[in-house]
Design a protein around this motif. Structure first.
Motif, mmCIF file in Angstrom:
data_model
loop_
_atom_site.group_PDB
_atom_site.id
_atom_site.type_symbol
_atom_site.label_atom_id
_atom_site.label_comp_id
_atom_site.label_asym_id
_atom_site.label_seq_id
_atom_site.Cartn_x
_atom_site.Cartn_y
_atom_site.Cartn_z
ATOM 1 N N TRP A 109 -7.294 7.549 5.450
ATOM 2 C CA TRP A 109 -7.409 8.078 6.645
ATOM 3 C C TRP A 109 -7.686 9.464 6.722
ATOM 4 C CZ3 TRP A 109 -7.543 4.967 10.935
ATOM 5 C CH2 TRP A 109 -7.515 3.827 10.798
ATOM 6 N N GLU A 110 -7.863 10.110 5.408
ATOM 7 C CA GLU A 110 -8.157 11.257 5.372
ATOM 8 C C GLU A 110 -6.960 12.396 6.286
ATOM 9 O OE1 GLU A 110 -12.189 12.284 6.585
ATOM 10 O OE2 GLU A 110 -12.965 11.115 4.850
ATOM 11 N N SER A 126 1.639 13.704 7.528
ATOM 12 C CA SER A 126 1.188 13.129 8.573
ATOM 13 C C SER A 126 2.203 11.947 9.123
ATOM 14 C CB SER A 126 -0.196 12.528 8.698
ATOM 15 O OG SER A 126 -0.919 13.657 8.375
ATOM 16 N N PRO A 127 2.513 11.052 8.333
ATOM 17 C CA PRO A 127 3.656 9.875 8.767
ATOM 18 C C PRO A 127 4.836 10.549 9.286
ATOM 19 C CG PRO A 127 2.533 9.274 6.794
ATOM 20 C CD PRO A 127 2.122 10.575 6.953
ATOM 21 N N TYR A 128 5.432 11.469 8.639
ATOM 22 C CA TYR A 128 6.435 12.151 8.863
ATOM 23 C C TYR A 128 6.600 13.248 10.058
ATOM 24 C CZ TYR A 128 7.033 10.365 4.211
ATOM 25 O OH TYR A 128 7.093 9.246 3.258
ATOM 26 N N ALA A 129 5.341 13.480 10.638
ATOM 27 C CA ALA A 129 5.438 14.586 11.697
ATOM 28 C C ALA A 129 5.178 13.920 13.015
ATOM 29 C CB ALA A 129 4.132 15.535 11.234
ATOM 30 N N ALA A 130 5.195 12.872 13.126
ATOM 31 C CA ALA A 130 5.244 12.105 14.405
ATOM 32 C C ALA A 130 6.192 12.417 15.281
ATOM 33 C CB ALA A 130 5.175 10.637 14.001
ATOM 34 N N PRO A 131 5.794 12.547 16.602
ATOM 35 C CA PRO A 131 6.740 12.964 17.580
ATOM 36 C C PRO A 131 7.949 12.005 17.684
ATOM 37 C CG PRO A 131 4.521 12.864 18.590
ATOM 38 C CD PRO A 131 4.442 12.347 17.349
ATOM 39 N N TYR A 185 0.766 -1.129 -0.158
ATOM 40 C CA TYR A 185 0.027 -0.093 0.064
ATOM 41 C C TYR A 185 0.839 1.281 0.132
ATOM 42 C CZ TYR A 185 -3.806 -2.918 1.242
ATOM 43 O OH TYR A 185 -4.767 -3.992 1.243
ATOM 44 N N GLY A 186 0.431 2.369 -0.816
ATOM 45 C CA GLY A 186 1.330 3.483 -0.931
ATOM 46 C C GLY A 186 0.966 4.298 0.412
ATOM 47 N N LEU A 187 1.675 5.418 0.118
ATOM 48 C CA LEU A 187 1.440 6.660 1.360
ATOM 49 C C LEU A 187 0.205 7.449 0.596
ATOM 50 C CD1 LEU A 187 2.125 8.590 3.242
ATOM 51 C CD2 LEU A 187 3.707 9.787 1.621
ATOM 52 N N ALA A 188 -0.179 7.441 -0.504
ATOM 53 C CA ALA A 188 -1.274 8.312 -1.321
ATOM 54 C C ALA A 188 -2.419 7.480 -0.644
ATOM 55 C CB ALA A 188 -1.351 8.339 -2.640
ATOM 56 N N LEU A 189 -2.639 6.125 -1.026
ATOM 57 C CA LEU A 189 -3.760 5.396 -0.681
ATOM 58 C C LEU A 189 -4.015 5.637 0.863
ATOM 59 C CD1 LEU A 189 -6.148 3.478 -0.958
ATOM 60 C CD2 LEU A 189 -4.469 1.631 -0.797
#
Length: 65
Positions: A22-23, A28-33, A13-17
């Motif tokens: 998840w809208e 978002s995946p890179y901004a995790a604490p 599954y890719g990032l775009a999907l």
């Protein structure tokens, strides 16, 4: 997310999907604490010759004089 495989297509599954389902923003995946992703945030730009800790002792000695 990135390690899951689609049973129908046999592809990851890719990032775009992920973001569409998840809208979420694509960042978002890179901004995790730092604790959540296990990565530490580093200072941007060129690295100085000495670390902050290595500079602190001479600065304190100079201020003491």
């Amino acid at each position: 997310m990135g390690e899951a495989i689609s049973p129908a297509a046999g592809r990851r599954y890719g990032l775009a999907l992920f973001c569409r389902v998840w809208e979420a923003a694509r960042s978002s995946p890179y901004a995790a604490p730092s604790g959540a992703s296990g990565r530490r945030h580093r200072r941007r730009g060129p690295r100085p010759a000495l670390s902050d800790a290595a500079l602190l002792a001479p600065m304190r000695a100079d201020l003491a004089r």
